[in-house]
Design a protein around this motif. Structure first.
Motif, PDB file in Angstrom:
ATOM      1  N   GLU A   1      30.719  32.599  45.713  1.00  0.00           N
ATOM      2  CA  GLU A   1      29.946  33.841  45.676  1.00  0.00           C
ATOM      3  C   GLU A   1      30.816  35.087  45.763  1.00  0.00           C
ATOM      4  OE1 GLU A   1      31.538  33.003  48.927  1.00  0.00           O
ATOM      5  OE2 GLU A   1      29.932  31.609  48.372  1.00  0.00           O
ATOM      6  N   GLY A   2      32.147  34.939  45.666  1.00  0.00           N
ATOM      7  CA  GLY A   2      33.041  36.081  45.574  1.00  0.00           C
ATOM      8  C   GLY A   2      33.446  36.704  46.887  1.00  0.00           C
ATOM      9  N   TYR A   3      33.199  36.031  48.002  1.00  0.00           N
ATOM     10  CA  TYR A   3      33.525  36.608  49.312  1.00  0.00           C
ATOM     11  C   TYR A   3      35.000  36.971  49.408  1.00  0.00           C
ATOM     12  CZ  TYR A   3      34.029  36.933  54.412  1.00  0.00           C
ATOM     13  OH  TYR A   3      34.303  37.360  55.685  1.00  0.00           O
ATOM     14  N   TYR A   4      35.876  36.059  49.017  1.00  0.00           N
ATOM     15  CA  TYR A   4      37.314  36.315  49.102  1.00  0.00           C
ATOM     16  C   TYR A   4      37.785  37.160  47.917  1.00  0.00           C
ATOM     17  CZ  TYR A   4      36.803  32.647  52.554  1.00  0.00           C
ATOM     18  OH  TYR A   4      36.378  31.923  53.627  1.00  0.00           O
ATOM     19  N   SER A   5      37.248  36.918  46.733  1.00  0.00           N
ATOM     20  CA  SER A   5      37.651  37.678  45.548  1.00  0.00           C
ATOM     21  C   SER A   5      37.455  39.180  45.763  1.00  0.00           C
ATOM     22  CB  SER A   5      36.836  37.248  44.328  1.00  0.00           C
ATOM     23  OG  SER A   5      36.817  35.868  44.158  1.00  0.00           O
ATOM     24  N   ASN A   6      36.286  39.566  46.249  1.00  0.00           N
ATOM     25  CA  ASN A   6      35.987  40.984  46.397  1.00  0.00           C
ATOM     26  C   ASN A   6      36.829  41.624  47.489  1.00  0.00           C
ATOM     27  OD1 ASN A   6      34.090  41.003  44.321  1.00  0.00           O
ATOM     28  ND2 ASN A   6      32.422  40.406  45.685  1.00  0.00           N
ATOM     29  N   ARG A   7      37.160  40.880  48.518  1.00  0.00           N
ATOM     30  CA  ARG A   7      38.045  41.406  49.559  1.00  0.00           C
ATOM     31  C   ARG A   7      39.453  41.613  49.020  1.00  0.00           C
ATOM     32  NH1 ARG A   7      37.326  40.826  55.223  1.00  0.00           N
ATOM     33  NH2 ARG A   7      35.130  40.649  55.806  1.00  0.00           N
ATOM     34  N   VAL A   8      39.938  40.664  48.245  1.00  0.00           N
ATOM     35  CA  VAL A   8      41.280  40.780  47.678  1.00  0.00           C
ATOM     36  C   VAL A   8      41.343  41.948  46.695  1.00  0.00           C
ATOM     37  CG1 VAL A   8      42.970  39.623  46.194  1.00  0.00           C
ATOM     38  CG2 VAL A   8      41.855  38.358  48.049  1.00  0.00           C
ATOM     39  N   SER A   9      40.307  42.104  45.892  1.00  0.00           N
ATOM     40  CA  SER A   9      40.253  43.220  44.961  1.00  0.00           C
ATOM     41  C   SER A   9      40.329  44.552  45.692  1.00  0.00           C
ATOM     42  CB  SER A   9      38.972  43.141  44.128  1.00  0.00           C
ATOM     43  OG  SER A   9      38.839  44.264  43.295  1.00  0.00           O
ATOM     44  N   ALA A  10      39.646  44.655  46.825  1.00  0.00           N
ATOM     45  CA  ALA A  10      39.651  45.898  47.597  1.00  0.00           C
ATOM     46  C   ALA A  10      41.030  46.222  48.155  1.00  0.00           C
ATOM     47  CB  ALA A  10      38.643  45.798  48.742  1.00  0.00           C
ATOM     48  N   CYS A  11      41.923  45.230  48.186  1.00  0.00           N
ATOM     49  CA  CYS A  11      43.288  45.442  48.671  1.00  0.00           C
ATOM     50  C   CYS A  11      44.227  45.948  47.574  1.00  0.00           C
ATOM     51  CB  CYS A  11      43.848  44.147  49.259  1.00  0.00           C
ATOM     52  SG  CYS A  11      42.992  43.578  50.741  1.00  0.00           S
ATOM     53  N   GLY A  12      43.696  46.154  46.353  1.00  0.00           N
ATOM     54  CA  GLY A  12      44.520  46.728  45.301  1.00  0.00           C
ATOM     55  C   GLY A  12      44.959  45.762  44.231  1.00  0.00           C
ATOM     56  N   TYR A  13      44.148  44.708  43.983  1.00  0.00           N
ATOM     57  CA  TYR A  13      44.502  43.706  42.983  1.00  0.00           C
ATOM     58  C   TYR A  13      43.382  43.575  41.954  1.00  0.00           C
ATOM     59  CZ  TYR A  13      48.067  42.422  46.379  1.00  0.00           C
ATOM     60  OH  TYR A  13      49.130  42.448  47.250  1.00  0.00           O
ATOM     61  N   ASP A  14      43.763  43.211  40.728  1.00  0.00           N
ATOM     62  CA  ASP A  14      42.782  42.850  39.709  1.00  0.00           C
ATOM     63  C   ASP A  14      42.487  41.368  39.859  1.00  0.00           C
ATOM     64  OD1 ASP A  14      42.486  45.341  38.165  1.00  0.00           O
ATOM     65  OD2 ASP A  14      44.613  45.059  37.778  1.00  0.00           O
ATOM     66  N   VAL A  15      41.231  41.002  40.028  1.00  0.00           N
ATOM     67  CA  VAL A  15      40.862  39.633  40.354  1.00  0.00           C
ATOM     68  C   VAL A  15      39.896  39.073  39.318  1.00  0.00           C
ATOM     69  CG1 VAL A  15      39.849  38.092  42.077  1.00  0.00           C
ATOM     70  CG2 VAL A  15      41.179  40.076  42.816  1.00  0.00           C
ATOM     71  N   LEU A  16      40.223  37.911  38.814  1.00  0.00           N
ATOM     72  CA  LEU A  16      39.322  37.133  37.955  1.00  0.00           C
ATOM     73  C   LEU A  16      38.809  35.959  38.774  1.00  0.00           C
ATOM     74  CD1 LEU A  16      38.023  36.203  35.280  1.00  0.00           C
ATOM     75  CD2 LEU A  16      40.191  35.066  34.728  1.00  0.00           C
ATOM     76  N   GLY A  17      37.504  35.901  38.989  1.00  0.00           N
ATOM     77  CA  GLY A  17      36.898  34.789  39.709  1.00  0.00           C
ATOM     78  C   GLY A  17      36.227  33.832  38.750  1.00  0.00           C
TER      79      GLY A  17
END
Length: 291
Positions: free
Chosen positions: A109-125
């Protein structure tokens, strides 16, 4: 469906993705609503209303049900795993330069993806469950409000990733099946792989409630081995105590574990009578570099 030109980031472009049917590169259609492949038959993948891209494998379906995703999302929203998520973000900052492109393989459900993105990364889930990916994409859009998204979500199999070779700087694999060969394929040279699994005492308090003879967890058996294209850099374990309150959250946590399928009726009855659950949480992170 929002315009795919706005869903995709400047780094995570359509060219990073691959057609799950023929493997050819993808590009955004003129109207911005679909992805088209460059193969001779021009396979088309329409964006979903939730803001994700359906790139399921040849045999679509599978993954977590709507009910399972809803239960896990509610549990995670209450912050029980927030210290572990913070530790994961710290590891990423340590090993992966800011602004890099990261794949969250089995993103749920993107819990970790969205947190990592908020740290300044482009994330593909990527996840096989359309219900999980839909939830992830909606959560990302809600959190960012009017800001441009740095996350892209796609329905797909981590064993047949809908991605081009060598396009990612790092891969995350958090409590999901590990596919070392596929991860190596999509990583750039010297790319980073972080695999998270249960530490020895993870959820021992839960097991004490449902089992007569609770046991410590064994190490993950699907980690990259000597024949895989990875070199182990480090192993970090993050352990802390938490208190899960209320039957809804306790039941949701139970449903997230393999113990859900192995517990006797007596164990389930004991848990159903529990309103407060004290337990250690233990995440074990294996950090690798592609050789």
């Amino acid at each position: 469906m929002p315009d795919l030109n706005t869903v995709l980031s400047p780094y995570l472009t359509a060219e990073c993705l691959a057609c799950p049917v023929c493997g050819q590169a993808l590009h955004v259609s003129p109207d911005g609503r679909s992805l088209l492949c460059l193969g001779p038959r021009t396979h088309c993948f329409d964006g979903a209303a939730g803001g994700y891209i359906p790139l399921a494998p040849r045999h679509p379906g599978g993954g977590d049900s709507r009910e399972a995703v809803r239960a896990r999302s509610g549990f995670l929203r209450h912050g029980y795993y927030a210290p572990a998520a913070d530790a994961l973000c710290g590891l990423i900052r340590e090993y992966v330069p800011e602004g890099s492109a990261i794949l969250d393989a089995g993103c749920g459900e993107g819990y970790y993806s969205n947190r990592v993105s908020a740290c300044g990364y482009d994330v593909l889930g990527v996840d096989l469950s359309k219900f999980a990916v839909d939830t992830a994409a909606k959560a990302a859009r809600a959190a960012l409000a009017d800001q441009p998204s740095r996350t892209v979500y796609a329905v797909g199999s981590i064993f047949e990733l809908p991605m081009r070779d060598g396009c990612m700087d790092a891969v995350l694999n958090v409590f999901a099946p590990c596919a070392p060969a596929e991860f190596a394929r999509v990583l750039k040279p010297d790319g980073i792989l972080i695999v998270a699994g249960a530490g020895e005492t993870h959820l021992l308090g839960l097991k004490k409630r449902v089992y007569d003879d609770p046991y410590l967890n064994d190490p993950r058996r699907d980690l990259p081995g000597e024949d895989d294209a990875f070199r182990l850099l480090d192993v970090r374990t993050v352990t802390y105590d938490t208190t899960v309150t209320g039957q809804d959250d306790i039941a949701a946590l139970f449903s997230m574990t393999p113990y859900y399928w192995r517990t006797s009726r007596e164990g389930r009855d004991r848990l159903s009578e529990t309103d407060t659950l004290d337990t250690p949480v233990s995440f074990e992170f294996h950090i690798y570099k592609k050789q």
